[in-house]
Design a protein around this motif. Structure first.
Motif, short mmCIF file in Angstrom:
data_model
loop_
_atom_site.label_atom_id
_atom_site.label_comp_id
_atom_site.label_asym_id
_atom_site.label_seq_id
_atom_site.Cartn_x
_atom_site.Cartn_y
_atom_site.Cartn_z
N PHE A 104 8.07 -17.67 27.03
CA PHE A 104 7.19 -19.58 27.17
C PHE A 104 7.47 -19.89 27.73
O PHE A 104 7.26 -20.92 27.72
CB PHE A 104 7.09 -19.32 25.92
CG PHE A 104 6.76 -17.43 24.54
CD1 PHE A 104 5.87 -17.40 24.78
CD2 PHE A 104 7.77 -17.08 23.57
CE1 PHE A 104 5.28 -16.13 24.21
CE2 PHE A 104 7.21 -16.36 22.73
CZ PHE A 104 6.33 -15.70 22.87
N LEU A 127 11.93 -20.56 24.98
CA LEU A 127 10.95 -21.57 25.21
C LEU A 127 11.27 -22.84 25.80
O LEU A 127 11.53 -24.21 25.64
CB LEU A 127 10.72 -21.78 24.00
CG LEU A 127 9.78 -21.15 23.86
CD1 LEU A 127 10.16 -21.88 21.29
CD2 LEU A 127 8.19 -21.69 22.92
N CYS A 130 9.54 -26.17 28.05
CA CYS A 130 8.38 -26.27 26.94
C CYS A 130 8.45 -28.43 26.87
O CYS A 130 8.71 -28.51 25.80
CB CYS A 130 8.09 -25.07 25.83
SG CYS A 130 8.27 -23.64 26.62
N LEU A 133 6.02 -29.10 23.81
CA LEU A 133 6.23 -28.47 22.37
C LEU A 133 6.86 -30.01 21.30
O LEU A 133 7.88 -30.26 21.23
CB LEU A 133 7.49 -27.77 22.61
CG LEU A 133 7.49 -26.15 21.20
CD1 LEU A 133 6.27 -25.80 20.81
CD2 LEU A 133 8.69 -25.51 20.96
N VAL A 136 7.25 -26.15 15.78
CA VAL A 136 7.70 -24.62 15.89
C VAL A 136 8.04 -23.89 14.71
O VAL A 136 8.32 -24.77 14.15
CB VAL A 136 9.11 -24.32 16.52
CG1 VAL A 136 9.64 -23.57 15.99
CG2 VAL A 136 8.95 -25.24 17.89
N PHE A 150 15.92 -23.22 22.99
CA PHE A 150 15.06 -24.87 23.56
C PHE A 150 15.15 -25.96 24.34
O PHE A 150 15.42 -26.56 24.14
CB PHE A 150 15.21 -25.40 21.88
CG PHE A 150 14.56 -24.32 20.69
CD1 PHE A 150 12.55 -23.91 20.53
CD2 PHE A 150 14.97 -23.77 20.40
CE1 PHE A 150 12.43 -23.70 19.65
CE2 PHE A 150 14.75 -22.58 19.23
CZ PHE A 150 12.89 -22.21 18.71
N CYS A 153 13.21 -29.02 25.99
CA CYS A 153 12.30 -29.10 24.79
C CYS A 153 12.11 -30.83 24.55
O CYS A 153 12.27 -30.70 23.36
CB CYS A 153 11.60 -28.05 23.58
SG CYS A 153 11.43 -26.63 24.13
#
Length: 469
Positions: A104, A127, A130, A133, A136, A150, A153
């Protein structure tokens, strides 16, 4: 630019967000790569189960299908949904057992994701990038958070790690700029020293019930306190005294602790990792103790208030960009034990106008001293008025010549200095003898004094003769 390779390498790992996504119509048709429903592309594994390997980019979607044509969807492949920028919320069904690296990545519109409870791992870069975001929901039986899972993020404020988690990988939460706390479950056996680099607003770190780690004053340590892993930047300020139990300060341990003003490092500390005190923008002084043997790349990079640096005699290498971008730095003392100065060690230290480079240094990297960026910020430029004090034939002299810097050769003037010192000593000694003679009121000096004076005259003449040669 070569001097930014450490950070730019990490930033380059954030994938492009150029793809768009679409709402499925489920009008199935076969293509060379697999089956497509107008949104996702699938392929069958050897168990007649579907793996999502790609998606189309024309509209948004909110869920992954659990069954297609009577077959369960059990996996989301590597990079399969990367760059799906129109996805804002996503639910992954419990049929999915595995997701691939970068699955993603760069879904920049994604604000919420809920994972399948059958997953045990959030893989590498899952991720990454992202940036929007915020929420989660992790699997109940999650065991591993992979490298850079992550990373970037930047809107993620909190994350609730299940008690089943045992490992958190390198750079797992790097550049999660909004993350406020980190609660490390009791089962965690491996928490990477780089997991929280560049997380500037973390206020609390806890590790309740964990036998492998301990937290004191919002600083995470290994259980024996020999390794200082990470500090919560938002709670650390003023003068910082490193515990005398510590032997290693991990990479990024105090990065973005922007309220630290003084730092005291005890002799027990042998290693300071990469980026350890990066962007500590109010740090004015560092008291290094002898015993430190390793200073990592960018360890004190962008410490823009740091004024003076005295390197311990136990350090042999100044790593790449170790004190770069320190705009207030005016004085650096490098001991004879240093052998190597790597690329950009003191790059963009614009107030550092002169540096004495010992003859022990046999390797000096590109732009190590005397360089900054030009006014446009597009290229290298020499620091105005920069000069060097070097030894003849040394690596520093070669560096100064190559760079076109003004320099003074130190050892050529040492003989004159020695002559002046010795001559001054002889004059002083003669004056003392004269005073002694006057006080005693003697017409002539004793033989011992005369012999001493004769020896001094001979030494003086020898020095002058030697100096003239």
């Amino acid at each position: 630019m070569k001097l930014n390779k450490l950070l730019s390498a990490a930033a380059a790992a954030v994938l492009s967000s150029s793809l768009l996504t679409a709402l499925p119509t489920f009008a199935h048709e076969a293509i060379d790569e697999g089956l497509t429903d107008g949104l996702f592309t699938y392929e069958l594994n050897d168990k007649n189960e579907y793996i999502i390997i790609d998606c189309d980019g024309s509209s948004a979607f909110t869920a992954i299908p659990s069954v297609v044509n009577g077959y369960s969807v059990v996996e989301i492949g590597e990079d399969a949904l990367a760059g799906c920028t129109y996805v804002t919320e996503l639910t992954i069904p419990d049929t999915v057992r595995t997701i691939g690296a970068g699955a993603f990545a760069s879904c920049s519109g994604l604000t919420r994701i809920e994972f399948s409870n059958r997953l045990t791992e959030i893989p590498e870069g899952a991720l990454m990038g992202c940036a929007n975001l915020k929420e989660v929901v992790l699997p109940e039986n999650l065991e591993t958070i992979g490298t850079g899972a992550f990373y970037g993020c930047s809107s993620l404020e909190e994350i609730d790690l299940p008690e089943t988690v045992t490992a958190i990988g390198d750079y797992a939460f790097q550049r999660c700029y909004a993350l406020k706390e980190m609660n490390i479950p009791a089962a965690v056996e491996s928490f990477s020293e780089t997991a929280l680099i560049e997380c500037p607003v973390i206020e609390t770190i806890t590790a309740d019930g964990n036998d492998n780690y301990k937290v004191e004053d919002n600083i995470l340590y290994s259980s024996d306190k020999k390794t200082l892993i990470h500090a919560a930047p938002a709670s650390i300020s003023g003068s910082v005294y490193i515990s005398e139990d510590v032997t290693t300060i991990s990479s990024g341990a105090f990065s973005y602790c922007s309220e630290i003003t003084e730092l005291f490092i005890p002799p027990s500390v042998k290693k300071i990792g990469d980026l350890a005190f990066y962007f500590c923008t109010k740090l004015k002084s560092v008291d290094f103790s002898e015993g430190l043997s390793e200073l990592g790349s960018l360890a004190f990079g962008s410490c823009t208030a740091l004024e003076t640096v005295e390197i311990p005699t136990t350090v042999s290498t100044l790593k790449s960009q170790v004190f770069s971008d320190n705009a207030a730095l005016t004085k650096v003392i490098i001991p004879e034990t240093v052998k190597t100065v790597e690329d950009g060690a003191f790059f963009a230290c614009s107030k550092l106008k002169n540096i004495i480079v010992p003859k022990s240094i046999d390797t000096i990297g590109d732009y190590a001293f005397g360089y900054t960026v030009n006014s446009a910020g597009t290229n290298y430029a020499a620091v105005d008025g920069f000069s060097m004090s070097v030894y003849s034939g040394s690596a520093a002299e070669k560096y100064a010549k190559k760079s076109g810097f003004e320099y003074t050769v130190v050892d050529k003037s040492l003989k004159k200095v020695a002559f002046i010192v010795i001559a001054a000593g002889l004059i002083l000694a003669a004056a003392v003898f004269a005073v002694v003679l006057m006080k005693k009121g003697k017409k002539g000096a004793p033989a011992s004094v005369k012999n001493a004076e004769a020896e001094e005259d001979e030494s003086y003449e020898a020095i002058i003769s030697d100096d003239e040669e």
